[in-house]
Design an enzyme around this catalytic site. Sequence first.
Site, PDB file in Angstrom:
ATOM      1  N   LYS A 151     -72.874  43.185  57.116  1.00  0.00           N
ATOM      2  CA  LYS A 151     -73.128  43.197  58.563  1.00  0.00           C
ATOM      3  C   LYS A 151     -74.615  43.027  58.886  1.00  0.00           C
ATOM      4  CE  LYS A 151     -69.079  45.897  59.850  1.00  0.00           C
ATOM      5  NZ  LYS A 151     -68.610  47.038  60.663  1.00  0.00           N
ATOM      6  N   TYR A 180     -62.999  40.761  66.187  1.00  0.00           N
ATOM      7  CA  TYR A 180     -62.627  42.165  66.376  1.00  0.00           C
ATOM      8  C   TYR A 180     -61.667  42.350  67.557  1.00  0.00           C
ATOM      9  CZ  TYR A 180     -65.846  44.131  62.892  1.00  0.00           C
ATOM     10  OH  TYR A 180     -66.469  44.499  61.715  1.00  0.00           O
ATOM     11  N   ARG A 197     -71.447  52.218  52.163  1.00  0.00           N
ATOM     12  CA  ARG A 197     -71.820  52.733  53.490  1.00  0.00           C
ATOM     13  C   ARG A 197     -72.680  53.996  53.369  1.00  0.00           C
ATOM     14  NH1 ARG A 197     -66.040  51.329  56.293  1.00  0.00           N
ATOM     15  NH2 ARG A 197     -66.655  49.400  57.323  1.00  0.00           N
ATOM     16  N   ASN A 249     -72.703  49.919  60.217  1.00  0.00           N
ATOM     17  CA  ASN A 249     -72.245  50.565  58.978  1.00  0.00           C
ATOM     18  C   ASN A 249     -72.230  49.605  57.789  1.00  0.00           C
ATOM     19  OD1 ASN A 249     -70.015  49.113  59.753  1.00  0.00           O
ATOM     20  ND2 ASN A 249     -68.579  50.821  59.698  1.00  0.00           N
ATOM     21  N   HIS A 276     -68.043  45.363  56.191  1.00  0.00           N
ATOM     22  CA  HIS A 276     -66.660  45.408  56.672  1.00  0.00           C
ATOM     23  C   HIS A 276     -65.741  44.991  55.538  1.00  0.00           C
ATOM     24  CE1 HIS A 276     -63.079  44.535  59.135  1.00  0.00           C
ATOM     25  NE2 HIS A 276     -62.998  43.421  58.449  1.00  0.00           N
ATOM     26  N   GLU A 331     -58.726  37.084  58.218  1.00  0.00           N
ATOM     27  CA  GLU A 331     -60.192  37.187  58.335  1.00  0.00           C
ATOM     28  C   GLU A 331     -60.896  36.186  57.427  1.00  0.00           C
ATOM     29  OE1 GLU A 331     -60.152  41.863  59.769  1.00  0.00           O
ATOM     30  OE2 GLU A 331     -61.007  41.384  57.816  1.00  0.00           O
TER      31      GLU A 331
HETATM   32  P1  CMP Z   1     -65.308  48.066  60.755  1.00  0.00           P
HETATM   33  O1  CMP Z   1     -64.686  48.670  59.568  1.00  0.00           O
HETATM   34  O2  CMP Z   1     -65.865  46.697  60.618  1.00  0.00           O
HETATM   35  O3  CMP Z   1     -64.214  48.047  61.940  1.00  0.00           O
HETATM   36  C1  CMP Z   1     -64.514  48.199  63.305  1.00  0.00           C
HETATM   37  C2  CMP Z   1     -65.956  48.469  63.558  1.00  0.00           C
HETATM   38  O4  CMP Z   1     -66.272  49.007  64.831  1.00  0.00           O
HETATM   39  C3  CMP Z   1     -66.464  49.511  62.584  1.00  0.00           C
HETATM   40  O5  CMP Z   1     -66.490  49.016  61.255  1.00  0.00           O
HETATM   41  C4  CMP Z   1     -67.816  49.831  63.205  1.00  0.00           C
HETATM   42  O6  CMP Z   1     -68.799  48.839  62.907  1.00  0.00           O
HETATM   43  C5  CMP Z   1     -67.505  49.730  64.707  1.00  0.00           C
HETATM   44  N1  CMP Z   1     -67.413  51.026  65.386  1.00  0.00           N
HETATM   45  C6  CMP Z   1     -68.292  51.480  66.301  1.00  0.00           C
HETATM   46  N2  CMP Z   1     -67.951  52.673  66.754  1.00  0.00           N
HETATM   47  C7  CMP Z   1     -66.835  53.024  66.136  1.00  0.00           C
HETATM   48  C8  CMP Z   1     -65.984  54.177  66.179  1.00  0.00           C
HETATM   49  N3  CMP Z   1     -66.229  55.202  66.974  1.00  0.00           N
HETATM   50  N4  CMP Z   1     -64.895  54.197  65.378  1.00  0.00           N
HETATM   51  C9  CMP Z   1     -64.629  53.141  64.558  1.00  0.00           C
HETATM   52  N5  CMP Z   1     -65.401  52.016  64.473  1.00  0.00           N
HETATM   53  C10 CMP Z   1     -66.493  51.964  65.249  1.00  0.00           C
END
Ligand code: CMP
Length: 128
Positions: free
Chosen positions: A3, A43, A96, A106, A109, A120
């Site tokens: 990311k 997303y 992470r 984070n 993904h 994806e």
């Molecule tokens: P990812 O696993 O890529 O899937 C959805 C993404 O939304 C997550 O990682 C984070 O980058 C983002 N995100 C931001 N806030 C939240 C939250 N409260 N809960 C889950 N995902 C979040």
Amino acid sequence: MIKPDAVADGNTGPIIQQIEKAGFKILAMTKLKMTPEQAGQFYAVHNERPFYQSLCDYMSQSEIIPMILEKENAVEDFRALIGATNPAQAAEGTIRRLFAKSIEANAIHGSDSNENAAIEGAFFFPGV
Ligand code: CMP
């Protein structure tokens, strides 16, 4: 997908090293910057969530590194390698835990099912 925060911080090398050391083979890899619209499409499953707009802004702010990875039991093993969405809850040694800044920024993904991995993967590498 590595990311924007991790790419911008220069953490691409150690993250890829960790992925390869865990036994994943990189079948395809590129570097690109998504538009907010592309991030929204990627997303789309989260479009009702309160963090959706912020997530789209963050994911389109700078370059990302999408990859297609191959391994037995890849989805489950990759999710174990990257750790929990919230880095505060991610296990010691996970990507992470080591590199994420926040629950949003984070670092990485991973697809949550074989079906979503195919969707994806095709999003970034049509025809691979
Ligand atoms: P990812 O696993 O890529 O899937 C959805 C993404 O939304 C997550 O990682 C984070 O980058 C983002 N995100 C931001 N806030 C939240 C939250 N409260 N809960 C889950 N995902 C979040």
